[in-house]
Design an enzyme around this catalytic site. Structure first.
Site, mmCIF file in Angstrom:
data_model
loop_
_atom_site.group_PDB
_atom_site.id
_atom_site.type_symbol
_atom_site.label_atom_id
_atom_site.label_comp_id
_atom_site.label_asym_id
_atom_site.label_seq_id
_atom_site.Cartn_x
_atom_site.Cartn_y
_atom_site.Cartn_z
ATOM 1 N N ASP A 199 0.595 -1.240 -0.583
ATOM 2 C CA ASP A 199 0.162 0.238 -0.089
ATOM 3 C C ASP A 199 0.776 1.651 0.070
ATOM 4 O O ASP A 199 2.277 1.181 -0.636
ATOM 5 C CB ASP A 199 -1.147 -0.018 1.084
ATOM 6 N N PHE A 227 1.000 0.873 -7.107
ATOM 7 C CA PHE A 227 0.839 -0.303 -7.530
ATOM 8 C C PHE A 227 0.830 -0.426 -9.249
ATOM 9 O O PHE A 227 0.160 -1.245 -9.293
ATOM 10 C CB PHE A 227 -0.073 -1.732 -7.200
ATOM 11 N N HIS A 245 -13.117 -2.607 -8.410
ATOM 12 C CA HIS A 245 -14.045 -1.669 -8.589
ATOM 13 C C HIS A 245 -13.513 -0.147 -8.766
ATOM 14 O O HIS A 245 -14.089 0.384 -9.174
ATOM 15 C CB HIS A 245 -14.747 -1.685 -7.991
#
Length: 336
Positions: A199, A227, A245
């Site tokens: 993260d 990422f 999503h």
């Protein structure tokens, strides 16, 4: 003679009444207070600082909504609210409801505008600060957001730990790991696994505190990065939960391509979201979540299992399948 009634229409149309009653109850700490001890009306009115005009109707509405119980004038939690809405319990999922109350409730008031313009309606509306940038810049807001993500991921994490064949793998990475609920759950359930939470850098102290609290720092570590911009560590399995999503189609395909590159032959990617049923008729939560992505993101949307399988095959995965998890969530698995 017609048997039609307006009951369902009214229940859906006025559903925000019930929703906001629950959200305010979480904000006020109703369920945490009653987890300490059941209480009568005067006691709760005082402890929760409720006006005498509102207290009885508010608490009895929660009884009628099956969120509280009342016996001989004494209010108590239901089994569900005691387990999931008491802040003192590790099973607490109220973080996502706290975020819904503080942010989403007012943003959804602009749904009609979003439907007509296709533009997001949150803090970033009109060129404002990016939602993620705002959240990650404020340590307190970030902790609240990461806790909310843990709440919405906890049940799915347990299902993935039990339903995926982890005995065949040794290493994993949770992409967009937030507080670390998924890595902690997988590592605790499978002592042979070692894992990475990937993260952005501000997440590191929150993640490491959470992992240390669970005594897993010897097998789960944090990797800071973006990422989209940074190479991903090589692992046997890449997990993406409530991540795909957030992004538009091109970005979804980039992430699946990077996951493919990160795993060896025989490796896997596990994507989970509120996967919409292929016929787009049954998973109302998944479809509403997609509208939430309209409100919250520049291009994000939820998708069907068939959609995701096609993107995985395009990325190079040779076998794909869809498996239900819990509630509206399912996982799409791609094998390299």
């Amino acid at each position: 003679m017609s048997t039609a009634t307006p009951e369902h229409i009214m229940q859906v149309g006025m559903g925000f009444w019930a929703s906001k009653t629950l959200l305010s109850a979480v904000e006020l700490g109703v369920f945490s207070t009653l987890a300490d001890a059941p209480a009568d009306l005067p006691t709760l009115q005082k402890k929760l600082a409720l006006h005498r005009r509102s207290a009885r109707d508010f608490l009895d509405a929660l009884v009628a909504l099956k969120l509280l119980e009342r016996k001989n004038g004494i209010y108590s939690n239901t089994a569900d609210t005691d387990l999931f809405l008491d802040r003192a319990k590790p099973s607490y999922i109220g973080g996502i409801l706290e975020m819904a109350n503080a942010r989403l409730y007012r943003f959804w008031g602009s749904l009609t505008e979003a439907l007509r313009t296709g533009e997001l309606q949150n803090e970033s509306k009109g060129g404002g600060e990016d939602m993620f940038a705002a959240l990650y810049a404020d340590p307190d807001q970030l902790r609240g957001f990461l806790s909310a993500m843990s709440g919405i991921s906890a049940a799915a994490a347990h299902a993935i730990a039990g339903n995926f064949p982890w005995r065949d793998y040794k290493t994993f990475m949770d992409l967009g790991s937030a507080q670390g609920m998924v890595p902690a759950t997988l590592a605790r359930a499978h002592p042979h696994l070692t894992g990475i939470g990937f993260d952005l850098p501000p997440v590191k102290p929150v993640f490491e505190d959470f992992i240390a609290h669970h005594g897993l720092e010897d097998r789960v570590r944090f990797r800071a990065g973006n990422f989209f911009e940074d190479p991903l560590p090589k692992v046997d399995v890449v997990v993406m939960g409530h991540i795909l999503h957030d992004w538009d189609l091109a970005q979804k395909k980039v992430l699946l391509g990077k996951a493919f590159d990160a795993v060896p032959k025989g490796g896997a990617v596990v994507v989970y979201d509120a996967i919409i049923d292929d016929d787009r008729r049954e998973n109302a939560f998944g479809l509403l979540m997609s509208l939430n992505m309209l409100i919250e993101t520049a291009g994000g949307f939820d998708y069907t299992g068939k959609d995701c399988q096609a993107w995985m095959r395009e990325a190079g995965f040779s076998k794909t399948r869809v498996e239900p998890l819990v509630g509206p969530d399912s996982m799409v698995i791609g094998l390299k």
